[in-house]
Design a protein around this motif. Structure first.
Motif, PDB file in Angstrom:
ATOM      1  N   LEU A  51      12.725   0.627  -8.510  1.00 44.63           N
ATOM      2  CA  LEU A  51      12.440   1.691  -7.548  1.00 44.63           C
ATOM      3  C   LEU A  51      11.252   1.357  -6.653  1.00 44.63           C
ATOM      4  O   LEU A  51      11.283   1.594  -5.439  1.00 44.63           O
ATOM      5  N   THR A  52      10.194   0.816  -7.236  1.00 39.41           N
ATOM      6  CA  THR A  52       8.934   0.636  -6.492  1.00 39.41           C
ATOM      7  C   THR A  52       8.772  -0.735  -5.881  1.00 39.41           C
ATOM      8  O   THR A  52       8.000  -0.896  -4.931  1.00 39.41           O
ATOM      9  N   ILE A  80       5.189   7.278  -8.231  1.00 37.02           N
ATOM     10  CA  ILE A  80       6.329   7.605  -9.087  1.00 37.02           C
ATOM     11  C   ILE A  80       5.897   8.544 -10.213  1.00 37.02           C
ATOM     12  O   ILE A  80       4.795   8.391 -10.726  1.00 37.02           O
ATOM     13  N   LEU A  93       9.664  10.271  -5.745  1.00 36.70           N
ATOM     14  CA  LEU A  93      10.442   9.163  -5.180  1.00 36.70           C
ATOM     15  C   LEU A  93      10.543   9.212  -3.662  1.00 36.70           C
ATOM     16  O   LEU A  93      11.417   8.550  -3.085  1.00 36.70           O
ATOM     17  N   SER A 123      16.896   6.869  -5.147  1.00 36.17           N
ATOM     18  CA  SER A 123      16.670   7.948  -6.107  1.00 36.17           C
ATOM     19  C   SER A 123      17.839   8.234  -7.045  1.00 36.17           C
ATOM     20  O   SER A 123      17.804   9.217  -7.774  1.00 36.17           O
TER      21      SER A 123
END
Length: 414
Positions: A130-131, A141, A144, A149
């Protein structure tokens, strides 16, 4: 309180990249210490009893609620060595990951990260996807905003452990068919998650799942926490193309109960570490894994890879057959053998009885648990009667199980 800044963050990132190419070497010159004599708490040799918590004979397997597994004595010695020194944890993680990749002969471009169990591997692995290496996103986080997501998962693969995925703030998108999966893919899709033990129950099997991920260029994670043996599972899913794979270190591998592994691509694993301890202001800071567990995971794998797995399986089967011979002397009692296809893939024995014995399996299990010594043996694997395995039994405990179980069944036989 945030103690990192942009400079220290980027410095850590640079160190990770450098360490992937050059394994960490300790330069400590500390003198090894001899184990101290124990006084006070623990001096009896059984600290559990000192706390009033009875130990149990474990005929149920590598259950976290019972403490996982029993580590090799050699592993305990190496972990004790690790506890006598200091080392930079981020560098140690990368070096350990490199060593694990070499030991498992992982495909080119793969490495590993020692985590606080397989659940922490799931959380940090997804967080890294995600990051990326974006410091702002790592600190932000589970908010988001600005990130993808959604994670796609099969309905039959939902289980309590997907809570680790949901802690990142993602939405699970549940599908059952291939067409539903294809329709679910969109610009918000961050990952496709596969629960390995549920392979038989989902319409999309383990090999097809990752092929679909490649087709849509979506990273795929395989949670294979308890799925050794066979030992080949440690590299099978990487060779299949999964981007991230999680394993427990404290089950059949017999490492520390506090350790697990995230195996995956080198462009993803460092980002998982950036979302994890020792880094502060991260989602995974609470999932700390110590220097002792990191060193211990490497040693546990070395020991596990060098074991004679065929001989061990025969030994476990032999213990069950010994118990079966005692139970066969009781009228109305029957035994049979099975091995689960995935997860706890070791010899199991099913124990059933007819109406001559006026007890339910749950009642027998409760009597065994409340006895002295306490024995954990329960109904399981979706089968009638009782189910047990023997690979966590210590020498001589198989005879105790046979004696106690035979006594209970005889006492309640018509």
């Amino acid at each position: 309180m945030l103690t990192t800044n942009r400079r220290t963050f980027l410095g850590s990132l640079t160190a990770l990249a450098t360490a992937i190419a050059a394994p960490f070497k300790s330069t400590s010159s500390a003198t090894p210490q001899q184990p101290a004599a124990i006084s006070g708490f623990g001096q009896t040799g059984n600290p559990y009893e000192e706390l009033g918590v009875p130990t149990v004979i474990n005929a149920e397997g590598t259950m976290t609620v019972l403490g996982g597994s029993l580590p090799h004595p050699e592993l305990e010695a190496v972990m004790a060595m690790a506890g006598r020194h200091f080392a930079p944890i981020a560098d140690l993680e990368v070096a350990a990951g490199n060593r694990i990749a070499q030991m498992l002969k992982l495909p080119a471009g793969y490495t590993a990260l020692v985590t606080a169990g397989a659940a922490a591997a799931m959380q940090s692995g997804l967080a890294g996807i995600l990051t990326g290496d974006n410091e702002k996103f790592i600190h932000q986080i589970p908010d988001l905003t600005g990130m993808k997501s959604e994670v796609i998962i099969q309905k039959s693969h939902r289980n309590p452990f997907d809570h680790q995925l949901r802690t990142t703030g993602i939405k699970l998108v549940v599908v059952e068919t291939r067409d539903e999966l294809r329709a679910a893919v969109n610009e918000r899709t961050a990952m496709m998650h596969f629960s390995n033990f549920a392979n038989a129950t989902g319409q999309i099997k383990v090999d097809e799942w990752v092929r679909l991920g490649k087709e849509y260029k979506i990273p795929c994670m395989n949670d294979a926490a308890a799925d050794t043996p066979p030992v080949s599972h440690l590299w099978d899913y990487a060779n299949m193309g999964y981007d991230l794979i999680t394993f427990s270190g404290g089950k059949a591998i017999r490492g520390s109960q506090c350790a697990g592994m995230l195996i995956g691509r080198k462009e993803l694993v460092p980002n998982a570490l950036l979302n994890n301890s020792p880094h502060e202001d991260t989602l995974g800071r609470s999932s700390k894994v110590g220097k002792e567990e990191i060193i211990g995971m490497v040693k546990a794998l070395e020991l596990y890879l060098n074991e004679d797995h065929e001989a061990l399986s025969k030994e476990w089967q032999g213990r069950l057959e010994g118990i079966s011979r005692e139970l066969a002397k009781i009228p109305g009692v029957s035994t049979s053998y099975f091995t689960p296809d995935i997860a706890n893939h070791v010899p199991h024995m099913q124990i059933t009885w007819d109406a001559k014995i006026s007890l339910t399996p749950q009642e027998v299990s409760k009597m065994l648990r409340s006895g002295k010594p306490s024995i954990v043996l329960g109904a399981g694997e979706g089968r009638p009667g009782l189910a047990m395995n023997s690979f966590m039994l210590q020498p001589g405990e198989d005879r105790i199980v046979a004696e106690q179980l035979s006594r209970i069944l005889r006492e309640h036989s018509a």
